[in-house]
Design a protein around this motif. Sequence first.
Motif, PDB file in Angstrom:
ATOM      1  N   ASP A 116     103.289 -40.497  40.974  1.00 20.77           N
ATOM      2  CA  ASP A 116     102.427 -39.399  40.527  1.00 20.77           C
ATOM      3  C   ASP A 116     101.772 -38.707  41.715  1.00 20.77           C
ATOM      4  O   ASP A 116     101.708 -37.475  41.785  1.00 20.77           O
ATOM      5  N   GLU A 117     101.256 -39.509  42.667  1.00 22.24           N
ATOM      6  CA  GLU A 117     100.617 -38.941  43.857  1.00 22.24           C
ATOM      7  C   GLU A 117     101.606 -38.115  44.663  1.00 22.24           C
ATOM      8  O   GLU A 117     101.318 -36.989  45.072  1.00 22.24           O
ATOM      9  N   ALA A 118     102.778 -38.694  44.909  1.00 24.35           N
ATOM     10  CA  ALA A 118     103.787 -38.024  45.724  1.00 24.35           C
ATOM     11  C   ALA A 118     104.232 -36.715  45.073  1.00 24.35           C
ATOM     12  O   ALA A 118     104.384 -35.687  45.745  1.00 24.35           O
ATOM     13  N   LEU A 119     104.436 -36.726  43.772  1.00 25.50           N
ATOM     14  CA  LEU A 119     104.887 -35.526  43.076  1.00 25.50           C
ATOM     15  C   LEU A 119     103.805 -34.455  43.042  1.00 25.50           C
ATOM     16  O   LEU A 119     104.108 -33.256  43.095  1.00 25.50           O
ATOM     17  N   ARG A 169     114.006 -34.575  46.394  1.00 28.58           N
ATOM     18  CA  ARG A 169     113.905 -36.037  46.365  1.00 28.58           C
ATOM     19  C   ARG A 169     113.576 -36.605  47.743  1.00 28.58           C
ATOM     20  O   ARG A 169     112.766 -37.525  47.866  1.00 28.58           O
ATOM     21  N   MET A 170     114.182 -36.076  48.795  1.00 30.21           N
ATOM     22  CA  MET A 170     113.963 -36.613  50.129  1.00 30.21           C
ATOM     23  C   MET A 170     112.488 -36.455  50.546  1.00 30.21           C
ATOM     24  O   MET A 170     111.894 -37.368  51.123  1.00 30.21           O
ATOM     25  N   ARG A 179     109.625 -39.516  51.167  1.00 23.32           N
ATOM     26  CA  ARG A 179     108.803 -39.634  52.378  1.00 23.32           C
ATOM     27  C   ARG A 179     107.319 -39.669  52.024  1.00 23.32           C
ATOM     28  O   ARG A 179     106.547 -40.446  52.594  1.00 23.32           O
ATOM     29  N   LEU A 180     106.926 -38.832  51.079  1.00 21.77           N
ATOM     30  CA  LEU A 180     105.526 -38.821  50.657  1.00 21.77           C
ATOM     31  C   LEU A 180     105.138 -40.146  50.017  1.00 21.77           C
ATOM     32  O   LEU A 180     104.067 -40.692  50.285  1.00 21.77           O
ATOM     33  N   MET A 205     102.442 -45.602  50.119  1.00 23.14           N
ATOM     34  CA  MET A 205     102.560 -47.062  50.034  1.00 23.14           C
ATOM     35  C   MET A 205     102.135 -47.731  51.326  1.00 23.14           C
ATOM     36  O   MET A 205     101.518 -48.798  51.307  1.00 23.14           O
ATOM     37  N   ASN A 206     102.447 -47.128  52.460  1.00 26.04           N
ATOM     38  CA  ASN A 206     102.022 -47.699  53.738  1.00 26.04           C
ATOM     39  C   ASN A 206     100.512 -47.730  53.850  1.00 26.04           C
ATOM     40  O   ASN A 206      99.925 -48.679  54.390  1.00 26.04           O
TER      41      ASN A 206
END
Length: 234
Positions: free
Chosen positions: A54-57, A89-90, A94-95, A100-101
């Motif tokens: 959700d965050e990445a999108l 998607r790529m 990456r986001l 997660m890191n």
Amino acid sequence: MAKSSETELHVADLALARACASGDAAALATLEERIIPQVRAALKRRDVDDTTADEALQVLRARFLVAEGALPPRIMEYAGKGPLSAWLRMTALRLAWGVMNERKGPLVTDDGPLEALGVAPDDVELQYLKERYGADFNAAFREALAALEPRARTLLRMHLVDGMGTARIAEAYGVDRSSVKRWLATAREWLLDQTRVRFAARVGVSLPELDSLLAQLRSQLDLSIRRLMAGGPT
């Protein structure tokens, strides 16, 4: 024949991307209904949890579907050489990996919030506090930053690291600017409050002098957040 169909698919994706860049409501709805689920499914196959996805999108939407000043939305960079879902998607992956890191633990860096604060040569008290409690204070701030709830962290990253204005963020979230400003203010106050709580827990006492450090941190809070979220000085 298959090659022709594939070409037509990419042409259709190109037309969709151009329409999304122009703000066409039907095109944006099609993107959400047809393309975004494919990107989300790809994240899931890479073991990305729903909250991180959700965050990445959300960041993806803000970066690629919202204009930045006089510049067109970045989805205009799509050239139709492959499926639009693969192109998005790529970036989404990456986001997601970046998010997660950040969550693996307190952000570790040689930098800390106090390193962003200037101390006047004659401010003996503040200099002493930095030397005596600097490590604990920095650690408390890093822990608080890592513990931010997902939306707050995403908003701060968008605003302070990616340099997105409140109007652009508001458009991405479908709210007015006042809501974004309120969310950012709440996130900042939460960080300051949690830094106080975590610092007191570390040193075993609530120091009256802590107000001096917090006042300094408040004055340079955005810089401190940016330095840690970006992985170092900017």
